[in-house]
Design an enzyme around this catalytic site. Structure first.
Site, PDB file in Angstrom:
ATOM      1  N   CYS A  19      18.053  -6.485  47.568  1.00  0.00           N
ATOM      2  CA  CYS A  19      18.386  -5.982  48.683  1.00  0.00           C
ATOM      3  C   CYS A  19      18.035  -6.597  49.978  1.00  0.00           C
ATOM      4  O   CYS A  19      16.741  -6.764  50.141  1.00  0.00           O
ATOM      5  CB  CYS A  19      18.278  -4.394  48.758  1.00  0.00           C
ATOM      6  SG  CYS A  19      18.613  -3.891  50.498  1.00  0.00           S
ATOM      7  N   CYS A  29      21.358   1.205  50.566  1.00  0.00           N
ATOM      8  CA  CYS A  29      21.872   0.972  52.106  1.00  0.00           C
ATOM      9  C   CYS A  29      23.039   0.241  52.018  1.00  0.00           C
ATOM     10  O   CYS A  29      23.457   0.262  53.541  1.00  0.00           O
ATOM     11  CB  CYS A  29      20.446   0.383  52.887  1.00  0.00           C
ATOM     12  SG  CYS A  29      20.332  -1.339  52.261  1.00  0.00           S
ATOM     13  N   LYS A  57      -5.225  -0.511  10.209  1.00  0.00           N
ATOM     14  CA  LYS A  57      -3.942  -1.382   9.955  1.00  0.00           C
ATOM     15  C   LYS A  57      -3.247  -2.096  10.715  1.00  0.00           C
ATOM     16  O   LYS A  57      -2.394  -1.767  11.576  1.00  0.00           O
ATOM     17  CB  LYS A  57      -3.066  -0.680   8.914  1.00  0.00           C
ATOM     18  CG  LYS A  57      -2.027  -1.521   8.020  1.00  0.00           C
ATOM     19  CD  LYS A  57      -1.328  -0.602   7.217  1.00  0.00           C
ATOM     20  CE  LYS A  57      -0.331  -1.339   6.332  1.00  0.00           C
ATOM     21  NZ  LYS A  57       0.502  -2.161   6.819  1.00  0.00           N
ATOM     22  N   LYS A  79      -0.252   6.535   8.213  1.00  0.00           N
ATOM     23  CA  LYS A  79       0.278   6.137   9.263  1.00  0.00           C
ATOM     24  C   LYS A  79       0.330   6.838  10.850  1.00  0.00           C
ATOM     25  O   LYS A  79       0.214   7.907  10.578  1.00  0.00           O
ATOM     26  CB  LYS A  79       1.963   5.957   8.884  1.00  0.00           C
ATOM     27  CG  LYS A  79       2.393   5.125   7.665  1.00  0.00           C
ATOM     28  CD  LYS A  79       2.014   3.664   7.673  1.00  0.00           C
ATOM     29  CE  LYS A  79       3.193   2.941   8.062  1.00  0.00           C
ATOM     30  NZ  LYS A  79       2.934   1.603   7.937  1.00  0.00           N
ATOM     31  N   GLU A  82     -10.443   1.163   7.749  1.00  0.00           N
ATOM     32  CA  GLU A  82     -10.251   0.151   8.983  1.00  0.00           C
ATOM     33  C   GLU A  82      -8.847   0.275   9.453  1.00  0.00           C
ATOM     34  O   GLU A  82      -7.827   0.703   8.674  1.00  0.00           O
ATOM     35  CB  GLU A  82     -10.735  -0.964   8.559  1.00  0.00           C
ATOM     36  CG  GLU A  82      -9.551  -1.887   7.463  1.00  0.00           C
ATOM     37  CD  GLU A  82     -10.156  -3.344   7.358  1.00  0.00           C
ATOM     38  OE1 GLU A  82      -9.462  -3.977   7.750  1.00  0.00           O
ATOM     39  OE2 GLU A  82     -10.709  -3.410   6.133  1.00  0.00           O
ATOM     40  N   LEU A 110       0.980  -1.348   0.019  1.00  0.00           N
ATOM     41  CA  LEU A 110      -0.071  -0.017  -0.079  1.00  0.00           C
ATOM     42  C   LEU A 110       0.903   1.336   0.055  1.00  0.00           C
ATOM     43  O   LEU A 110       1.950   1.329   0.509  1.00  0.00           O
ATOM     44  CB  LEU A 110      -0.841   0.138   1.309  1.00  0.00           C
ATOM     45  CG  LEU A 110      -2.093  -1.050   1.262  1.00  0.00           C
ATOM     46  CD1 LEU A 110      -2.775  -0.956   2.905  1.00  0.00           C
ATOM     47  CD2 LEU A 110      -2.873  -0.676   0.530  1.00  0.00           C
ATOM     48  N   ASP A 163      -0.825  -4.487  12.919  1.00  0.00           N
ATOM     49  CA  ASP A 163       0.897  -4.784  12.838  1.00  0.00           C
ATOM     50  C   ASP A 163       0.998  -6.206  12.788  1.00  0.00           C
ATOM     51  O   ASP A 163       1.311  -6.563  13.890  1.00  0.00           O
ATOM     52  CB  ASP A 163       1.487  -4.072  13.718  1.00  0.00           C
ATOM     53  CG  ASP A 163       2.765  -3.561  13.306  1.00  0.00           C
ATOM     54  OD1 ASP A 163       3.069  -3.876  12.002  1.00  0.00           O
ATOM     55  OD2 ASP A 163       3.458  -3.025  14.129  1.00  0.00           O
ATOM     56  N   CYS A 188      23.787  -3.241  48.172  1.00  0.00           N
ATOM     57  CA  CYS A 188      22.429  -2.385  47.722  1.00  0.00           C
ATOM     58  C   CYS A 188      22.783  -0.698  47.565  1.00  0.00           C
ATOM     59  O   CYS A 188      23.727  -0.466  48.271  1.00  0.00           O
ATOM     60  CB  CYS A 188      21.422  -2.573  48.857  1.00  0.00           C
ATOM     61  SG  CYS A 188      20.135  -1.074  48.567  1.00  0.00           S
ATOM     62  N   CYS A 236      16.579  -0.491  54.874  1.00  0.00           N
ATOM     63  CA  CYS A 236      16.954   0.238  53.636  1.00  0.00           C
ATOM     64  C   CYS A 236      16.156   1.275  53.519  1.00  0.00           C
ATOM     65  O   CYS A 236      14.760   1.009  53.137  1.00  0.00           O
ATOM     66  CB  CYS A 236      16.848  -0.827  52.357  1.00  0.00           C
ATOM     67  SG  CYS A 236      17.205   0.053  50.751  1.00  0.00           S
ATOM     68  N   TYR A 289      -9.159  -8.480   5.286  1.00  0.00           N
ATOM     69  CA  TYR A 289      -9.428  -7.189   4.792  1.00  0.00           C
ATOM     70  C   TYR A 289      -9.695  -7.106   3.228  1.00  0.00           C
ATOM     71  O   TYR A 289      -9.761  -5.974   2.771  1.00  0.00           O
ATOM     72  CB  TYR A 289      -8.087  -6.313   5.039  1.00  0.00           C
ATOM     73  CG  TYR A 289      -6.860  -6.699   4.595  1.00  0.00           C
ATOM     74  CD1 TYR A 289      -6.585  -6.927   3.131  1.00  0.00           C
ATOM     75  CD2 TYR A 289      -5.714  -7.224   5.048  1.00  0.00           C
ATOM     76  CE1 TYR A 289      -5.376  -7.063   2.472  1.00  0.00           C
ATOM     77  CE2 TYR A 289      -4.430  -7.363   4.717  1.00  0.00           C
ATOM     78  CZ  TYR A 289      -4.348  -7.449   3.310  1.00  0.00           C
ATOM     79  OH  TYR A 289      -3.062  -7.863   2.830  1.00  0.00           O
TER      80      TYR A 289
HETATM   81  O1  I6G Z   1      -1.273  -4.819   4.078  1.00  0.00           O
HETATM   82  C1  I6G Z   1      -2.718  -4.490   4.088  1.00  0.00           C
HETATM   83  C2  I6G Z   1      -3.209  -4.399   5.200  1.00  0.00           C
HETATM   84  C3  I6G Z   1      -4.520  -3.876   5.439  1.00  0.00           C
HETATM   85  C4  I6G Z   1      -3.321  -4.070   3.007  1.00  0.00           C
HETATM   86  C5  I6G Z   1      -4.565  -3.960   2.862  1.00  0.00           C
HETATM   87  C6  I6G Z   1      -5.334  -3.597   4.243  1.00  0.00           C
HETATM   88  O2  I6G Z   1      -6.494  -3.437   4.159  1.00  0.00           O
HETATM   89  C7  I6G Z   1      -6.860  -3.053   5.593  1.00  0.00           C
HETATM   90  N1  I6G Z   1      -5.401  -3.856   1.784  1.00  0.00           N
HETATM   91  C8  I6G Z   1      -4.786  -3.831   0.741  1.00  0.00           C
HETATM   92  C9  I6G Z   1      -5.405  -3.798  -0.449  1.00  0.00           C
HETATM   93  C10 I6G Z   1      -3.330  -4.401   0.546  1.00  0.00           C
HETATM   94  N2  I6G Z   1      -2.551  -4.536   1.735  1.00  0.00           N
HETATM   95  C11 I6G Z   1      -2.753  -4.598  -0.626  1.00  0.00           C
END
Ligand code: I6G
Length: 676
Positions: free
Chosen positions: A429, A414, A118, A317, A116, A84, A120, A411, A435, A228
């Site tokens: 300690c 003390c 993203k 981000k 929505e 993305l 990790d 320690c 202490c 997703y």
């Molecule tokens: O890596 C991604 C995380 C979340 C995505 C994504 C996404 O949608 C919530 N959507 C697309 C179309 C792609 N990577 C390519």
């Protein structure tokens, strides 16, 4: 039993288990107690073992089955898994919107976006043929990934067979596999206890869990999948909007993000981004941004792709949760129980939305695991409300001659000997209450808001009182004289009087607060409350043999042992006697826990409250017998929602759970507290 009946029973059990899994893992709405689930699962396992002809690859019993692999097979993605484009600020988002409108021409403003979080995690593809899960693969380089079918089959939120009907004959679902934060913390805590290497962050833990040749290891990790979108689709039609596709996926048994929403116009995308940024710290999983997609699939098709990313989507981000900085020094702090904790002093760095200049290093094992030396460049992580951690060292940036970190032999406060007891990773300690650091920490804890709540007795004043030799234990606080206080630097008459009044007020407390205030090892607020409710009086508690202590919810052998040690210690009990002689008192609890007005109810507190903190609200609810949970489910009785309440409020509304604003909550509390 006739064969047809056995087949019918096995089918019914499978259907029931699949339904419960869907309710629990996809909809977050548990419907049956775990014990009932386990009973059905055992019965199905028994039937399938007795009649192997009943076994089916999509049976809920078949999540872990195959022997470990010797290597991963490569998978070519029929449609590449793209990445993305990123946006870092509002202007980038306005530019994105302009590019879309320029391409689409007049008449499309405002555009509809599906938004929505993203997650990790690790991007994966799941392939379903005629509804049956036939392949799970990592994204890899986008064209070629690794076959992880054996591992994805262990993830409870991934259906082995799609539910319902109407799905295409070939359906490739894409999404993110991730580890919720709580699961990550548990995994790392267990690794620390074993002296094993810890994972740097939930994403690495998820990646490590998926890259297992032995699916039994993956099965033990609490991984989740959130879908997703879709990849290849054959032999069937999907609806014309991205949000509708997500709804279909959910109907077919796949988990989608409960926070996804459709908005109109780029300004509404900004509102959504800000709303989620506020909720970020509270979410049960790490997110690194928000994904915005043009919702109309026809428009998506017209917009097409540029190099390796779709033109119709962007990821805005959030500030990074990990940054690099330099370790300037390591200091050693002595806590209430004598535990000596190394604390890293860092070159200040902006991470996870705040400037961080200290990070805990836990203990010597942690320093050894990290291979940390003074002057090292380190990666600092601050995610959610968790205290900042050093997660790794950047070896190529180590300065020449970087010194090892030496642990103190005595320690640092003390000078008493230090020891590692038993299996413990912590150095302690041995000075006990001799202490000054332990004295100060014990007094600070005793005075804290959730313990004896002595207003005006802050950290600096505690330091002064101990350093001047006026107080060496908590009971000595109640012997303080006005003249002694006036002799302290920067102490005026008004402050001295206020403190004496606050001390006087604090004498009227509750048994639970008193137990908590004593600072007995491993006895936190919740355990103190359980003990108070169970025993009702201090005398009954202090005289309770270990077997009785073990009957209290929250009390295991370790806590029971610490309690017994406390009650057996003449010096500790002498302090308790002095406190009671000074007039510290509480009403004995005449009512049993079951009689409390909120017994058997589960409450959730979310958002910002004006009149008191969430912790206070929680303690007040617990005192009325309620259980206070961190997330909303069908079992929740009531949600207290202050301003800024996000996903939990949304969930409560969705489930039809009663929601109270702060004013109504206060009125309700007043009524209940008056009656209990
Ligand atoms: O890596 C991604 C995380 C979340 C995505 C994504 C996404 O949608 C919530 N959507 C697309 C179309 C792609 N990577 C390519």
């Amino acid at each position: 039993m006739p064969a047809s009946e056995i087949v019918r029973e096995a089918d019914a059990l499978r259907e029931r288990l699949d339904n419960w899994n869907y309710q629990y893992y996809v909809l977050d709405r548990p419907t049956v107690p775990d014990a009932e689930y386990d009973r059905c699962m055992q019965r199905l396992q028994q039937l399938e073992a007795q009649y192997p002809a009943l076994q089916r690859p999509d049976s809920p019993t078949q999540r872990v089955g195959a022997a470990p692999l010797d290597k991963f097979r490569q998978v070519s993605h029929e449609l590449p898994m793209l990445s993305l484009d990123n946006a870092f600020n509002e202007q980038d988002m306005l530019d994105f919107n302009r590019r879309l409108l320029d391409r689409l021409g007049a008449g499309h403003e405002p555009l509809e976006f599906a938004c929505e979080p993203k997650l990790d995690g690790i991007a994966v593809s799941l392939l379903y043929r005629d509804g049956l899960l036939v392949r799970g693969a990592t994204r890899g380089d986008g064209s070629t990934g690794e076959d992880i079918t054996h591992n994805v089959r262990t993830i409870a939120s991934i259906p082995l067979r799609l539910r319902g009907s109407g799905y295409p004959a070939v359906l490739e679902v894409r999404g993110e596999i991730y580890l919720p934060r709580a699961g990550f913390e548990e995994l790392n805590e267990a690794a620390r206890q074993r002296g094993d290497k810890t994972f740097v962050n939930p994403r690495n833990a998820a990646a490590g869990s998926l890259r297992q040749l032995d699916a039994r290891i993956t099965a033990r990790r609490p991984l989740q999948m959130c879908c997703y979108g879709v990849g290849q689709v054959q032999g069937g039609e999907l609806p014309g909007a991205h949000s509708q596709v997500l709804e279909c996926l959910q109907h077919w048994g796949l988990r989608i993000n409960a926070l996804s929403r459709v908005v109109r116009g780029i300004e509404a995308c900004d509102d959504y981004y800000r709303e989620l940024a506020e909720q970020r710290a509270e979410l049960p999983y790490d997110i690194d941004g928000i994904v915005f997609k043009v919702n109309d699939l026809g428009l998506q098709q017209r917009l097409g792709f540029v190099s390796r990313a779709p033109r119709w989507a962007i990821a805005r981000k959030f500030p990074a949760q990990e940054e690099m900085t330099r370790l300037l020094d390591v200091e050693f702090q002595v806590g209430r129980t004598g535990a000596i904790t190394p604390v890293a002093r860092l070159e200040p760095v902006f991470v996870g939305g705040v400037t961080v200049s200290n990070a805990t290093l836990h203990n010597a094992d942690e320093i050894a695991r990290l291979g940390l030396r003074l002057g090292d460049t380190v990666v600092v992580r601050r995610a959610g409300d968790v205290i900042p951690q050093i997660v790794s060292v950047v070896p190529e940036r180590r300065p020449a001659g970087a010194a090892a970190i030496a642990f103190p032999q005595t320690c640092p406060v003390c000078g008493s000997p230090v020891e590692r007891t038993g299996e413990e990773a912590v150095l302690r300690c041995m000075g006990g209450l001799v202490c000054a650091a332990q004295q100060k920490a014990a007094i600070r804890h005793f005075a804290s808001r959730r313990a004896m709540d002595i207003e005006g007795l802050g950290d600096k004043l505690v330091d002064q009182l101990v350093d001047e030799g006026l107080v060496d234990n908590v009971a000595a606080l109640y012997r303080l004289q006005r003249e002694q206080l006036l002799g302290l630097e920067r102490m005026g008459e008004k402050s001295a009087d206020n403190l004496l009044q606050a001390l006087e007020r604090s004498k009227h407390t509750s048994l639970a607060r008193f137990i908590f205030a004593l600072g007995i090892r491993e006895v936190g607020e919740a355990t103190a409350l359980s003990l108070a409710r169970h025993f009702g009086s201090w005398k009954a508690l202090a005289q309770a043999p270990e077997e009785q202590l073990l009957q209290v919810s929250d009390v295991g052998p370790v806590v029971a042992d610490h309690l017994v040690q406390f009650f057996d210690s003449p010096s500790s009990m002498a302090v308790v006697e002095q406190l009671r002689a000074a007039g510290v008192s509480w009403p004995d609890l005449a009512v049993s826990a079951a009689d409390l007005p909120l017994s058997g109810q589960t409450w959730v507190v979310t958002g910002k409250l004006e009149a008191f903190s969430r912790d206070e609200a929680k303690a007040r609810l617990q005192a009325l017998g309620a259980k206070v949970a961190g997330s909303v489910s069908a079992k929740t009785t009531c949600v207290v929602a202050g301003p800024g309440a996000g996903s939990k409020l949304a969930r409560a509304t969705e489930l039809g759970v009663e929601v109270l604003d702060e004013t109504t909550f206060l009125a309700r509390l007043a009524g209940l507290e008056g009656s209990s």
